[in-house]
Design a protein around this motif. Structure first.
Motif, mmCIF file in Angstrom:
data_model
loop_
_atom_site.group_PDB
_atom_site.id
_atom_site.type_symbol
_atom_site.label_atom_id
_atom_site.label_comp_id
_atom_site.label_asym_id
_atom_site.label_seq_id
_atom_site.Cartn_x
_atom_site.Cartn_y
_atom_site.Cartn_z
ATOM 1 N N ARG A 62 0.898 -1.082 -0.128
ATOM 2 C CA ARG A 62 0.021 -0.054 0.051
ATOM 3 C C ARG A 62 0.707 1.175 0.030
ATOM 4 N NH1 ARG A 62 -5.127 1.405 0.976
ATOM 5 N NH2 ARG A 62 -5.917 -0.759 1.342
ATOM 6 N N ASP A 63 1.856 1.543 0.876
ATOM 7 C CA ASP A 63 2.547 2.559 0.943
ATOM 8 C C ASP A 63 3.500 2.895 -0.526
ATOM 9 O OD1 ASP A 63 4.400 0.401 1.525
ATOM 10 O OD2 ASP A 63 5.692 1.575 2.637
ATOM 11 N N ALA A 66 0.729 3.937 -2.944
ATOM 12 C CA ALA A 66 0.443 5.394 -2.712
ATOM 13 C C ALA A 66 1.402 6.221 -3.184
ATOM 14 C CB ALA A 66 0.022 5.558 -1.025
ATOM 15 N N SER A 72 -1.735 9.689 -0.479
ATOM 16 C CA SER A 72 -1.475 9.257 0.872
ATOM 17 C C SER A 72 -2.114 7.749 0.904
ATOM 18 C CB SER A 72 -2.127 10.029 1.862
ATOM 19 O OG SER A 72 -3.599 9.986 1.686
ATOM 20 N N ASN A 73 -1.804 7.101 1.912
ATOM 21 C CA ASN A 73 -2.280 5.739 2.232
ATOM 22 C C ASN A 73 -3.695 5.961 2.606
ATOM 23 O OD1 ASN A 73 0.303 4.589 1.967
ATOM 24 N ND2 ASN A 73 0.520 4.420 4.003
ATOM 25 N N SER A 74 -3.993 6.854 3.212
ATOM 26 C CA SER A 74 -5.602 7.291 3.434
ATOM 27 C C SER A 74 -6.310 7.594 2.004
ATOM 28 C CB SER A 74 -5.543 8.363 4.427
ATOM 29 O OG SER A 74 -4.917 8.128 5.664
ATOM 30 N N LEU A 76 -5.778 5.805 -0.664
ATOM 31 C CA LEU A 76 -6.036 4.705 -1.115
ATOM 32 C C LEU A 76 -7.174 4.251 -0.263
ATOM 33 C CD1 LEU A 76 -2.647 3.057 -2.108
ATOM 34 C CD2 LEU A 76 -4.010 3.534 -3.620
ATOM 35 N N GLN A 77 -7.338 4.308 0.804
ATOM 36 C CA GLN A 77 -8.265 3.866 1.506
ATOM 37 C C GLN A 77 -9.613 4.324 1.251
ATOM 38 O OE1 GLN A 77 -7.364 1.997 5.035
ATOM 39 N NE2 GLN A 77 -9.587 1.845 5.771
ATOM 40 N N ARG A 78 -9.596 5.537 1.145
ATOM 41 C CA ARG A 78 -11.018 6.318 0.713
ATOM 42 C C ARG A 78 -11.565 5.668 -0.528
ATOM 43 N NH1 ARG A 78 -8.298 10.438 3.715
ATOM 44 N NH2 ARG A 78 -7.233 11.394 1.738
ATOM 45 N N GLU A 80 -10.987 2.865 -1.718
ATOM 46 C CA GLU A 80 -11.379 1.393 -1.501
ATOM 47 C C GLU A 80 -10.679 0.876 -2.549
ATOM 48 O OE1 GLU A 80 -15.660 1.150 -1.788
ATOM 49 O OE2 GLU A 80 -16.041 2.532 0.106
ATOM 50 N N ALA A 82 -8.182 -1.891 -2.401
ATOM 51 C CA ALA A 82 -7.843 -2.730 -1.138
ATOM 52 C C ALA A 82 -6.758 -3.952 -1.811
ATOM 53 C CB ALA A 82 -9.002 -3.772 -0.974
ATOM 54 N N GLU A 104 -7.575 12.952 -4.953
ATOM 55 C CA GLU A 104 -6.648 12.580 -3.777
ATOM 56 C C GLU A 104 -5.270 13.400 -3.908
ATOM 57 O OE1 GLU A 104 -7.079 11.432 -0.842
ATOM 58 O OE2 GLU A 104 -9.233 10.761 -1.410
#
Length: 136
Positions: A62-63, A66, A72-74, A76-78, A80, A82, A104
């Motif tokens: 993930r890092d 991103a 940011s990693n966040s 990627l989460q926002r 979704e 995965a 983003e």
């Protein structure tokens, strides 16, 4: 006791994180091993073919994903996202960025600018509070 027995070891996940690779994409022999700092350094200095290929084509953790996307990693989460992405998938997203990626990237720029503004303001505040103390 030998020095080797006293050496600390790390789990495969820790070693993968330090190498910047996605653990599930590594060979089973890597996932079933423990690593000393010397073994990790050997992998960095003389990477086997599988490690070279994994670093070149992914999938990436993930890092790293991103960072390659400039978010940011966040972010990627926002969005979704995965799954770990490969180089081809990342290049495809960068070539024709979806709305979430554009948003983003702009968000990350704004966050960094705000952090710089706060840092400059704090430095200015510290400098101002030090000036009167010197005059006393």
């Amino acid at each position: 006791m030998s020095q080797e027995k006293n050496s600390q070891t790390m789990k495969p996940l820790t070693a993968a994180n330090k190498l910047g690779i996605y653990l599930p994409a590594t060979p089973e022999s890597f996932r079933d091993s423990t690593f000393t700092p010397a073994q990790l350094e050997a992998l960095r200095n003389e990477p086997p073919e599988w490690l070279t290929e994994l670093r070149r084509t992914g999938p990436f953790p993930r890092d790293v994903t991103a960072r390659k996307l400039g978010i940011s990693n966040s972010g990627l989460q926002r969005a979704e996202v995965a799954d770990a992405l490969t180089t081809a998938e990342i290049e495809s997203l960068l070539a024709d960025p979806p709305e979430w990626l554009t948003r983003e990237r702009a968000n990350l720029v704004a966050v960094r600018e705000e952090a710089e503004r706060v840092k400059a303001k704090e430095a200015e505040r510290r400098a101002a509070s030090n000036r009167p103390a010197k005059n006393r």
